[in-house]
Motif scaffolding. Structure first.
Motif, short mmCIF file in Angstrom:
data_model
loop_
_atom_site.label_atom_id
_atom_site.label_comp_id
_atom_site.label_asym_id
_atom_site.label_seq_id
_atom_site.Cartn_x
_atom_site.Cartn_y
_atom_site.Cartn_z
N LYS A 230 -13.38 40.16 2.62
CA LYS A 230 -12.95 40.28 4.02
C LYS A 230 -14.11 40.04 4.97
CE LYS A 230 -9.06 43.35 3.05
NZ LYS A 230 -8.54 44.73 3.03
N CYS A 231 -15.33 40.30 4.53
CA CYS A 231 -16.50 39.99 5.36
C CYS A 231 -16.69 38.48 5.49
CB CYS A 231 -17.76 40.63 4.77
SG CYS A 231 -17.79 42.44 4.89
N TRP A 232 -16.52 37.75 4.39
CA TRP A 232 -16.59 36.28 4.47
C TRP A 232 -15.43 35.74 5.30
CZ3 TRP A 232 -20.76 33.68 3.37
CH2 TRP A 232 -21.65 34.16 2.40
N TRP A 233 -14.26 36.34 5.15
CA TRP A 233 -13.08 35.96 5.95
C TRP A 233 -13.40 36.11 7.44
CZ3 TRP A 233 -8.08 35.11 3.56
CH2 TRP A 233 -7.03 34.91 4.47
N LEU A 234 -14.02 37.24 7.80
CA LEU A 234 -14.39 37.49 9.18
C LEU A 234 -15.39 36.45 9.68
CD1 LEU A 234 -14.48 39.16 11.78
CD2 LEU A 234 -16.15 40.67 10.67
N LEU A 235 -16.36 36.10 8.86
CA LEU A 235 -17.34 35.09 9.25
C LEU A 235 -16.67 33.77 9.56
CD1 LEU A 235 -20.25 34.15 9.68
CD2 LEU A 235 -20.40 33.71 7.20
#
Length: 420
Positions: A230-235
């Motif tokens: 989800k952190c990569w998704w946010l990026l």
């Protein structure tokens, strides 16, 4: 609550589709109309297919309704296949399968694509070395190390781009006009969830990247693939946000049904021209090596490339500025120092075209041989340089030879020389 389907770019298309569906539903009840006007029958299948395809316009709202509360939002760069499959699963009581699909979507290929996009955007490029290390951590399941740093980098990125505040700051304004990513139900909503106050230390596993709990040491059991993905998704969402923020789209006057129909007809005409397009015959290496700026016809991608390479060789940064795709809409005074920073460290000595092949109606790849000095070492490279035929105002792809377009260099195709 406002919906994405209310966006200026989506609402007229949905309205037009609904009108068509109503009209043809009515005609089905009086089939003798087709006898009076046979052309209606001829166009029926085409219209019904268009109506069927219009369902994709409603999926971003459905996606956010299903998944935003758990830390995923729909964004412009999301794969249409993943969007359709996840909504289908989530709408049929297969939510766990949908979650697994979204987690596994963030794989090595997707992360590498995110890094590729970062390499061509200034604020992201300065953080690229750290992001490459985080990719290794993610793929090797060191989630405890990649999650906190991704959250910190995202906060700093938004601060640099907005020139005001970071992503997680209460005053950060992430909502943009006519956007999927930055719709009220998208990135701004995701910020609220991730910025939830976490006042108690807990060892319970969390599945949402709670920024305060993770960075302040209150959420201790955050190290899992779902949170990391989800952190990569946010990026990736922040990349979309930054691109749209630079465009700064503003409301325009609403258009009538007649104008919507005219717009649709123009799109259909363009589709016909695209379907008639054919690749140019591939010419021999000997042919290209005998060509130069005088012999190659103006308006061809190869002519544009030779102008660019000659300007690079002569260090004429001003001539390179209007040929680079990412400079469309950018102020010349700001762009030229960036060009100089990227290209001055490499002294181009000689160059030639070895071959050229059209890829799409708006893209040509040109295999080129370059001799240059970098880090005081004379080197040579065979490199495929991509040129896109794009709209001169917004950079969107155009059918080659359309009057409102021009050929541009995709700097990303030079990355092995510029940034390695």
């Amino acid at each position: 609550m406002p919906k994405i389907t209310d966006n200026e770019s989506i609402r007229p298309l949905l309205t037009f589709s609904q009108l068509l569906q109503t009209g043809y539903t009515f005609l089905e009840k009086i089939p003798f109309i087709y006898t009076i006007n046979p052309k209606l029958k001829e166009h029926r299948n085409q219209v019904m297919q268009m109506i069927k395809d219009s369902h994709i316009l409603t999926l971003p709202d459905k996606f956010n309704e299903l998944f935003s509360k758990d830390g995923w939002i729909c964004y412009s760069g999301l794969s249409q296949t993943v969007l359709e499959q996840s909504v289908a699963l989530g709408s049929t009581n297969k939510y766990e399968e949908a979650k697994e699909l979204l987690i596994e979507y963030v794989d090595e290929k997707m992360v590498e694509f995110i890094l590729t996009k970062c390499s061509s955007r200034p604020e992201f490029k300065t953080r690229l070395d750290l992001l490459k290390l985080l990719k290794i951590d993610y793929l090797e399941q060191r989630y405890h190390s990649c999650i906190p740093l991704l959250l910190a980098l995202i906060d700093g990125l938004v601060n640099d781009i907005s020139k005001h505040v970071g992503f997680f700051t209460e005053k950060s304004d992430l909502e943009l006009y006519d956007s999927i990513t930055s719709h009220e139900t998208g990135l701004p909503f995701l910020k609220l969830i991730m910025n939830t106050s976490r006042k108690k230390t807990t060892e319970e596993e969390i599945l949402i990247p709670y920024r305060n709990g993770i960075l302040h040491g209150r959420d201790l059991n955050f190290s899992n693939k779902e949170v990391a993905s989800k952190c990569w998704w946010l990026l990736d969402c922040v990349i979309d946000w930054s691109d749209e923020k630079r465009i700064d789209k503003q409301p325009i006057e609403s258009i009538s049904i007649k104008e919507s129909l005219e717009k649709y007809n123009k799109t259909q005409e363009l589709s016909k021209r695209i379907s008639l397009w054919k690749k140019r015959p591939i010419k021999s290496e000997k042919y290209w090596q005998s060509q130069n700026l005088i012999t190659i016809e103006q308006g061809l991608p190869e002519h544009t490339l030779l102008i660019f390479l000659n300007a690079w060789k002569e260090q004429q940064w001003g001539k390179m500025f209007p040929i680079l795709l990412h400079n469309i809409g950018k102020h010349k005074g700001k762009a030229i120092p960036e060009i100089k920073s990227d290209y001055q460290k490499i002294k181009l000595l000689n160059f030639r075209i070895d071959s050229s092949e059209d890829q799409t109606p708006s893209c040509t790849n040109i295999s080129s041989y370059l001799e240059y000095v970098k880090d005081d070492i004379k080197q040579s490279s065979n490199i495929s340089i991509s040129l896109n035929y794009a709209n001169t105002e917004n950079g969107y792809p155009e059918l080659r030879d359309e009057p409102n377009g021009s050929w541009y260099i995709l700097q990303l195709s030079l990355r092995q020389i510029l940034f390695s």
